[in-house]
Scaffold this motif. Structure first.
Motif, PDB file in Angstrom:
ATOM      1  N   PHE A   1       1.115  -2.063  -0.905  1.00 32.93           N
ATOM      2  CA  PHE A   1      -0.018  -2.954  -0.605  1.00 32.93           C
ATOM      3  C   PHE A   1       0.386  -4.420  -0.691  1.00 32.93           C
ATOM      4  CE2 PHE A   1      -2.875   0.738  -1.387  1.00 32.93           C
ATOM      5  CZ  PHE A   1      -3.611   0.648  -0.214  1.00 32.93           C
ATOM      6  N   ILE A   2       1.338  -4.730  -1.547  1.00 36.58           N
ATOM      7  CA  ILE A   2       1.836  -6.112  -1.610  1.00 36.58           C
ATOM      8  C   ILE A   2       2.513  -6.483  -0.292  1.00 36.58           C
ATOM      9  CG2 ILE A   2       3.571  -7.592  -2.686  1.00 36.58           C
ATOM     10  CD1 ILE A   2       2.857  -6.308  -5.361  1.00 36.58           C
ATOM     11  N   LEU A   3       3.283  -5.534   0.271  1.00 31.07           N
ATOM     12  CA  LEU A   3       3.892  -5.778   1.584  1.00 31.07           C
ATOM     13  C   LEU A   3       2.814  -6.031   2.635  1.00 31.07           C
ATOM     14  CD1 LEU A   3       6.705  -3.048   1.750  1.00 31.07           C
ATOM     15  CD2 LEU A   3       7.020  -5.514   1.539  1.00 31.07           C
ATOM     16  N   LEU A   4       1.751  -5.243   2.579  1.00 31.46           N
ATOM     17  CA  LEU A   4       0.660  -5.413   3.536  1.00 31.46           C
ATOM     18  C   LEU A   4      -0.023  -6.759   3.349  1.00 31.46           C
ATOM     19  CD1 LEU A   4      -1.033  -4.038   5.784  1.00 31.46           C
ATOM     20  CD2 LEU A   4      -2.546  -3.187   3.966  1.00 31.46           C
ATOM     21  N   GLN A   5      -0.260  -7.143   2.109  1.00 32.04           N
ATOM     22  CA  GLN A   5      -0.902  -8.434   1.837  1.00 32.04           C
ATOM     23  C   GLN A   5      -0.042  -9.592   2.318  1.00 32.04           C
ATOM     24  OE1 GLN A   5      -4.209  -9.041  -0.091  1.00 32.04           O
ATOM     25  NE2 GLN A   5      -3.745 -10.603   1.427  1.00 32.04           N
ATOM     26  N   GLN A   6       1.264  -9.451   2.179  1.00 30.41           N
ATOM     27  CA  GLN A   6       2.172 -10.485   2.668  1.00 30.41           C
ATOM     28  C   GLN A   6       2.071 -10.638   4.187  1.00 30.41           C
ATOM     29  OE1 GLN A   6       5.905  -9.073   1.059  1.00 30.41           O
ATOM     30  NE2 GLN A   6       5.638 -10.168  -0.891  1.00 30.41           N
ATOM     31  N   CYS A   7       1.895  -9.494   4.874  1.00 29.74           N
ATOM     32  CA  CYS A   7       1.689  -9.555   6.327  1.00 29.74           C
ATOM     33  C   CYS A   7       0.387 -10.261   6.664  1.00 29.74           C
ATOM     34  CB  CYS A   7       1.680  -8.145   6.908  1.00 29.74           C
ATOM     35  SG  CYS A   7       3.304  -7.382   7.037  1.00 29.74           S
ATOM     36  N   PHE A   8      -0.663  -9.937   5.919  1.00 27.89           N
ATOM     37  CA  PHE A   8      -1.950 -10.593   6.136  1.00 27.89           C
ATOM     38  C   PHE A   8      -1.802 -12.105   5.976  1.00 27.89           C
ATOM     39  CE2 PHE A   8      -5.028  -6.867   4.984  1.00 27.89           C
ATOM     40  CZ  PHE A   8      -4.581  -6.185   6.099  1.00 27.89           C
ATOM     41  N   ASN A   9      -1.131 -12.503   4.923  1.00 28.58           N
ATOM     42  CA  ASN A   9      -0.962 -13.935   4.659  1.00 28.58           C
ATOM     43  C   ASN A   9      -0.161 -14.606   5.778  1.00 28.58           C
ATOM     44  OD1 ASN A   9      -2.297 -13.414   2.267  1.00 28.58           O
ATOM     45  ND2 ASN A   9      -0.444 -13.428   1.014  1.00 28.58           N
ATOM     46  N   LYS A  10       0.866 -13.916   6.252  1.00 29.89           N
ATOM     47  CA  LYS A  10       1.734 -14.488   7.285  1.00 29.89           C
ATOM     48  C   LYS A  10       0.978 -14.707   8.586  1.00 29.89           C
ATOM     49  CE  LYS A  10       6.054 -13.618   9.784  1.00 29.89           C
ATOM     50  NZ  LYS A  10       7.223 -12.711   9.926  1.00 29.89           N
ATOM     51  N   TYR A  11       0.085 -13.757   8.913  1.00 28.72           N
ATOM     52  CA  TYR A  11      -0.629 -13.847  10.186  1.00 28.72           C
ATOM     53  C   TYR A  11      -2.062 -14.334  10.026  1.00 28.72           C
ATOM     54  CZ  TYR A  11       3.471 -11.477  11.936  1.00 28.72           C
ATOM     55  OH  TYR A  11       4.769 -11.169  12.263  1.00 28.72           O
ATOM     56  N   LYS A  12      -2.295 -15.025   8.929  1.00 31.99           N
ATOM     57  CA  LYS A  12      -3.563 -15.721   8.686  1.00 31.99           C
ATOM     58  C   LYS A  12      -4.774 -14.778   8.684  1.00 31.99           C
ATOM     59  CE  LYS A  12      -1.347 -19.702   8.891  1.00 31.99           C
ATOM     60  NZ  LYS A  12       0.013 -19.235   9.271  1.00 31.99           N
ATOM     61  N   VAL A  13      -4.564 -13.589   8.118  1.00 32.53           N
ATOM     62  CA  VAL A  13      -5.679 -12.638   7.987  1.00 32.53           C
ATOM     63  C   VAL A  13      -6.392 -12.953   6.675  1.00 32.53           C
ATOM     64  CG1 VAL A  13      -6.349 -10.222   7.793  1.00 32.53           C
ATOM     65  CG2 VAL A  13      -4.438 -10.882   9.278  1.00 32.53           C
ATOM     66  N   ASP A  14      -7.654 -13.334   6.801  1.00 34.89           N
ATOM     67  CA  ASP A  14      -8.407 -13.767   5.627  1.00 34.89           C
ATOM     68  C   ASP A  14      -9.008 -12.551   4.924  1.00 34.89           C
ATOM     69  OD1 ASP A  14      -9.647 -15.304   3.747  1.00 34.89           O
ATOM     70  OD2 ASP A  14     -11.337 -15.867   5.029  1.00 34.89           O
ATOM     71  N   LYS A  15      -8.133 -11.782   4.280  1.00 37.14           N
ATOM     72  CA  LYS A  15      -8.578 -10.581   3.568  1.00 37.14           C
ATOM     73  C   LYS A  15      -7.750 -10.416   2.312  1.00 37.14           C
ATOM     74  CE  LYS A  15     -10.609  -6.517   3.008  1.00 37.14           C
ATOM     75  NZ  LYS A  15     -12.056  -6.394   2.690  1.00 37.14           N
ATOM     76  N   SER A  16      -8.444 -10.338   1.187  1.00 44.03           N
ATOM     77  CA  SER A  16      -7.768 -10.068  -0.081  1.00 44.03           C
ATOM     78  C   SER A  16      -7.891  -8.580  -0.372  1.00 44.03           C
ATOM     79  CB  SER A  16      -8.409 -10.889  -1.214  1.00 44.03           C
ATOM     80  OG  SER A  16      -7.749 -10.618  -2.439  1.00 44.03           O
ATOM     81  N   ILE A  17      -6.782  -7.881  -0.364  1.00 42.97           N
ATOM     82  CA  ILE A  17      -6.794  -6.427  -0.538  1.00 42.97           C
ATOM     83  C   ILE A  17      -7.104  -6.079  -1.988  1.00 42.97           C
ATOM     84  CG2 ILE A  17      -5.440  -4.301  -0.315  1.00 42.97           C
ATOM     85  CD1 ILE A  17      -3.672  -5.788   1.697  1.00 42.97           C
ATOM     86  N   PRO A  18      -8.108  -5.237  -2.238  1.00 46.75           N
ATOM     87  CA  PRO A  18      -8.416  -4.828  -3.629  1.00 46.75           C
ATOM     88  C   PRO A  18      -7.398  -3.782  -4.120  1.00 46.75           C
ATOM     89  CG  PRO A  18      -9.868  -3.686  -2.115  1.00 46.75           C
ATOM     90  CD  PRO A  18      -9.042  -4.617  -1.264  1.00 46.75           C
ATOM     91  N   ILE A  19      -6.180  -4.243  -4.297  1.00 53.83           N
ATOM     92  CA  ILE A  19      -5.063  -3.333  -4.562  1.00 53.83           C
ATOM     93  C   ILE A  19      -5.319  -2.430  -5.761  1.00 53.83           C
ATOM     94  CG2 ILE A  19      -2.624  -3.198  -5.210  1.00 53.83           C
ATOM     95  CD1 ILE A  19      -2.163  -5.767  -3.625  1.00 53.83           C
ATOM     96  N   TYR A  20      -5.745  -3.029  -6.864  1.00 56.04           N
ATOM     97  CA  TYR A  20      -5.834  -2.249  -8.102  1.00 56.04           C
ATOM     98  C   TYR A  20      -7.004  -1.266  -8.099  1.00 56.04           C
ATOM     99  CZ  TYR A  20      -2.120  -5.239  -9.677  1.00 56.04           C
ATOM    100  OH  TYR A  20      -0.903  -5.870  -9.778  1.00 56.04           O
ATOM    101  N   LYS A  21      -7.912  -1.410  -7.160  1.00 59.17           N
ATOM    102  CA  LYS A  21      -8.942  -0.393  -6.961  1.00 59.17           C
ATOM    103  C   LYS A  21      -8.417   0.730  -6.076  1.00 59.17           C
ATOM    104  CE  LYS A  21     -13.257  -3.034  -7.446  1.00 59.17           C
ATOM    105  NZ  LYS A  21     -14.509  -3.421  -6.742  1.00 59.17           N
ATOM    106  N   LEU A  22      -7.743   0.351  -5.020  1.00 53.46           N
ATOM    107  CA  LEU A  22      -7.285   1.347  -4.053  1.00 53.46           C
ATOM    108  C   LEU A  22      -6.267   2.314  -4.640  1.00 53.46           C
ATOM    109  CD1 LEU A  22      -6.872  -0.925  -0.895  1.00 53.46           C
ATOM    110  CD2 LEU A  22      -8.791   0.561  -1.480  1.00 53.46           C
ATOM    111  N   VAL A  23      -5.359   1.803  -5.455  1.00 55.23           N
ATOM    112  CA  VAL A  23      -4.275   2.660  -5.965  1.00 55.23           C
ATOM    113  C   VAL A  23      -4.772   3.709  -6.951  1.00 55.23           C
ATOM    114  CG1 VAL A  23      -2.525   0.890  -5.594  1.00 55.23           C
ATOM    115  CG2 VAL A  23      -3.664   1.042  -7.830  1.00 55.23           C
ATOM    116  N   LYS A  24      -6.010   3.585  -7.411  1.00 53.60           N
ATOM    117  CA  LYS A  24      -6.574   4.605  -8.304  1.00 53.60           C
ATOM    118  C   LYS A  24      -6.923   5.885  -7.540  1.00 53.60           C
ATOM    119  CE  LYS A  24      -6.367   2.075 -11.997  1.00 53.60           C
ATOM    120  NZ  LYS A  24      -5.371   2.406 -13.054  1.00 53.60           N
ATOM    121  N   GLY A  25      -6.976   5.781  -6.223  1.00 55.02           N
ATOM    122  CA  GLY A  25      -7.196   6.971  -5.411  1.00 55.02           C
ATOM    123  C   GLY A  25      -8.634   7.439  -5.328  1.00 55.02           C
ATOM    124  N   LYS A  26      -9.599   6.597  -5.702  1.00 56.13           N
ATOM    125  CA  LYS A  26     -11.003   7.004  -5.624  1.00 56.13           C
ATOM    126  C   LYS A  26     -11.468   6.946  -4.171  1.00 56.13           C
ATOM    127  CE  LYS A  26     -12.230   5.661 -10.330  1.00 56.13           C
ATOM    128  NZ  LYS A  26     -13.115   4.824 -11.177  1.00 56.13           N
TER     129      LYS A  26
END
Length: 204
Positions: A79-104
């Motif tokens: 997800f950090i790799l994905l967030q870095q892509c978002f930042n590079k291409y000016k995607v205004d989205k903060s990924i809720p990483i620590y929620k997603l990785v819990k698998g709920k």
């Protein structure tokens, strides 16, 4: 000119269209030639990295994507790799990483809906000659279900067949019943042992 910005989207409860879990999975599997079975499997982040690479080819360093995921740290890294892509291409989205990785389910479903909206807002066509399976070196995208802790910490007794385990809890009754009982030695028996001679001293 090289692409340096992607279209931003905002997803709310009133956002249309929306999709069922099965529709999301079918879409992912069609795009990625994969066989993801559950929304929960998206918690590894690997599928999103692959989808991002379809939108912007070579935007993700696949050598850093962890496909064989066993721990949350692996998911976080993706997800950090994905967030870095978002930042590079000016995607205004903060990924809720620590929620997603819990698998709920709910957290992953909501992010999957947003990502599909984002993907379709930016998708034109598949890149020429793009092979999603080859790009990820034919690695699976489903979450690995093996619980390595059980293998590492299990005792040998726990993997024995039931019949052997049941037998190990007994006190071997068959061996107890097989104990030999020695009868008292009588005078006749002693005489026979001495070649038939009587041991009676009063007899001539």
């Amino acid at each position: 000119m090289a692409l340096n910005r992607l279209v931003n989207v905002i997803s709310t409860n009133n956002t249309k269209p929306t999709w069922s879990r099965q529709a999301i999975l079918s879409w992912c599997n069609k795009c990625l030639s994969s066989n993801i079975q559950k929304i929960d499997d998206l918690c590894t982040g690997a599928a999103y990295c692959c989808l991002m690479d379809i939108l912007v080819p070579d935007s993700v360093n696949f050598s850093k994507v962890k496909f064989k995921c066993y721990m949350e740290n692996d998911y976080i890294s993706n997800f950090i790799l994905l967030q870095q892509c978002f930042n590079k291409y000016k995607v205004d989205k903060s990924i809720p990483i620590y929620k997603l990785v819990k698998g709920k389910f709910q957290d992953n479903y909501e992010f999957a809906v947003w990502f599909r909206l984002f993907f379709e807002a930016n998708f034109n066509k598949m890149p020429d000659g793009y092979d999603a399976m080859l790009k990820r070196n034919y690695q699976t995208l489903a979450k690995d279900l093996i619980n390595t802790s059980k293998i590492q910490h299990g005792t040998p007794h726990s993997i024995l067949p039931k019949t052997i385990r049941a037998r190990s809890r007994t006190r071997e009754p068959l061996m107890q019943d097989a104990s030999v009982r020695v009868a008292p030695i009588t005078a006749v028996a002693r005489a026979r042992a001495n070649g038939g001679l009587s041991t009676d001293t009063n007899r001539h």
